[in-house]
Design an enzyme around this catalytic site. Structure first.
Site, short mmCIF file in Angstrom:
data_model
loop_
_atom_site.label_atom_id
_atom_site.label_comp_id
_atom_site.label_asym_id
_atom_site.label_seq_id
_atom_site.Cartn_x
_atom_site.Cartn_y
_atom_site.Cartn_z
N LYS A 1 -8.59 3.38 -19.01
CA LYS A 1 -8.96 3.69 -20.38
C LYS A 1 -7.81 3.52 -21.44
O LYS A 1 -7.31 2.29 -21.42
CB LYS A 1 -9.45 5.14 -20.59
N TYR B 1 -17.22 14.13 -16.02
CA TYR B 1 -17.69 12.80 -15.86
C TYR B 1 -18.70 12.86 -14.78
O TYR B 1 -18.35 13.38 -13.69
CB TYR B 1 -16.41 11.94 -15.56
N ARG C 1 0.85 -1.20 0.14
CA ARG C 1 0.04 0.01 -0.06
C ARG C 1 0.79 1.14 -0.05
O ARG C 1 0.43 2.41 -0.53
CB ARG C 1 -0.86 -0.14 1.12
N ASP D 1 -7.82 16.53 -15.68
CA ASP D 1 -8.05 15.04 -16.33
C ASP D 1 -7.75 14.78 -17.61
O ASP D 1 -8.31 15.62 -18.45
CB ASP D 1 -9.74 14.62 -15.92
#
Length: 407
Positions: free
Chosen positions: A214, A117, A64, A189
């Site tokens: 994507k 989005y 992590r 973004d």
């Protein structure tokens, strides 16, 4: 051990996609980056463990907090975006929240593009109210609206360009200059373009995010995100929101994205070329009311192709003549297209933003953001364009026949 440096200006992006971030001499001769599928790392001694936790010695502690496979992905993305460092996250939304929540707190004000989005919109419009963070949504194509939205407590600006799903292109130079002038942190973004087609740091943008799901991955088998910025900013993000809330990427997903990035430049070239052909076909079709694609000369964002963008991308928005029901019938009549949200995959995808990706908006909010009920969004894949267009033609013929029967 030798590393291809992030700031190596002699390497082109096509080369960086393959070689940036790779280490030599510590993988037992493996050509492909090994997958370090481990949750924790062993210390040589208690003293070494303590030194690593104290930041006195470099090395891995717990996945992590860092992992060799993940680190190569981060270094590669930093190189591609021409920035100092990066943080890989579990999802694109973890990248959005990590990039923003690391720098704002109760009482701060954030300026956000009015069209983004759907889940990003929900985060800013719904969740931030719980934390006492004030948000103003503005049309960022109009600099006067940015100036009018500015407040003494404005801390951060968030935008997408091109905007999902109507492909409006924002002027990054204007946004970068505005934020630098007023001491506002800028977050952009860059998912729709990828670093191959657009590098926002060239225009003074502070933080760049991607849904790595994507184009970066490109194969529809990963959910992930990336945040790219200065070492200082990434250090803050990793040591606060990502560490404590825990939205970090798995090593296996990082490994899959590293695989995908090797072909990013050639995939983006094909996506752009095919999307241009399909957009021109749609633009000529008598049953299409409007096409939203920066590659078309009449599109608002076409002027940015030479100055800001190195290509128009692989996503097209369009509206057909007819009501919402006609749009649904059109989508249902396609065969080659996969009816699915997301974008940037090898497969061509089709979806209806108003009822799917942008459903967190109310109808009034959607229309104000330029997202009509009849808007259809397609992500053009790597199939032959003749087959893609034939599928669209079949869908047009189907709804035309239905209209004829109904009349």
């Amino acid at each position: 051990m030798s590393i291809i440096k992030n700031n190596n200006k002699s390497l082109n992006q096509e080369t960086l996609c393959i070689h940036a971030g790779k280490t030599k001499g510590d993988h037992k001769g493996a050509l492909t980056t090994p997958l370090y599928q481990t949750s924790t790392f062993v210390f040589d001694s208690a003293e070494q463990g303590a030194a690593r936790f104290a930041g006195e010695e470099e090395g891995y502690i717990y996945t992590r907090l860092g992992n060799p496979t993940t680190r190569e992905l981060e270094l590669k993305m930093a190189a591609l975006e021409k920035m100092e460092d990066a943080a890989a996250t579990a999802t694109g939304m973890a990248a959005v929240s990590g990039a923003v929540l690391s720098f704002v707190e109760a009482g701060d004000h954030v300026i956000v593009s009015k069209a983004i989005y759907g889940c990003s919109f929900a985060l800013f419009n719904h969740q931030f109210k719980k934390f006492g963070i004030d948000v103003t949504f503005v049309d960022m194509t109009d600099e006067s609206q940015l100036s009018a939205a500015l407040k003494p407590n404005t801390k951060l600006l968030f935008a997408e360009t091109p905007i999902n799903p109507n492909l409006v292109v924002l002027d990054l130079q204007m946004i970068g200059d505005f934020c630098q002038k007023h001491g506002v942190l800028s977050v952009v973004d860059n998912t729709f373009m990828s670093p191959i087609l657009q590098t926002p740091v060239d225009f003074g943008i502070d933080i760049i995010i991607h849904s790595a799901t994507k184009y970066l991955n490109g194969h529809g088998d990963v959910v992930a995100g990336i945040i790219v910025s200065s070492k200082e900013n990434i250090g803050i993000i990793k040591s606060t929101i990502l560490k404590d809330i825990g939205g970090t990427i798995s090593p296996h997903d990082a490994w899959l994205i590293l695989r995908g990035l090797k072909t990013l430049s050639v995939r983006m070239e094909r996506h752009c070329k095919s999307a241009q052909t399909v957009a021109e076909y749609l633009n000529r079709h008598p049953m299409v009311k409007d096409v939203f694609y920066p590659g078309l000369q009449e599109h608002q964002g076409h002027k940015y192709l030479s100055s800001q963008m190195r290509g128009a991308g692989g996503v097209i928005g369009f509206e057909i003549n007819g009501d919402l029901d006609a749009g649904r019938k059109f989508i249902n009549s396609t065969n080659l297209f996969s009816l699915a949200v997301s974008l940037g995959d090898a497969e061509s995808l089709i979806q209806h933003p108003a009822s799917m990706t942008h459903s967190p908006y109310t109808q009034e909010e959607r229309l104000a953001a330029g997202i009509g009920d009849g808007l259809i969004r397609v992500s053009i894949g790597l199939e032959h364009t003749d087959d893609i267009i034939a599928d669209l033609e079949h869908a047009f013929a189907t709804i035309e026949n239905l209209n004829t029967k109904n009349n």
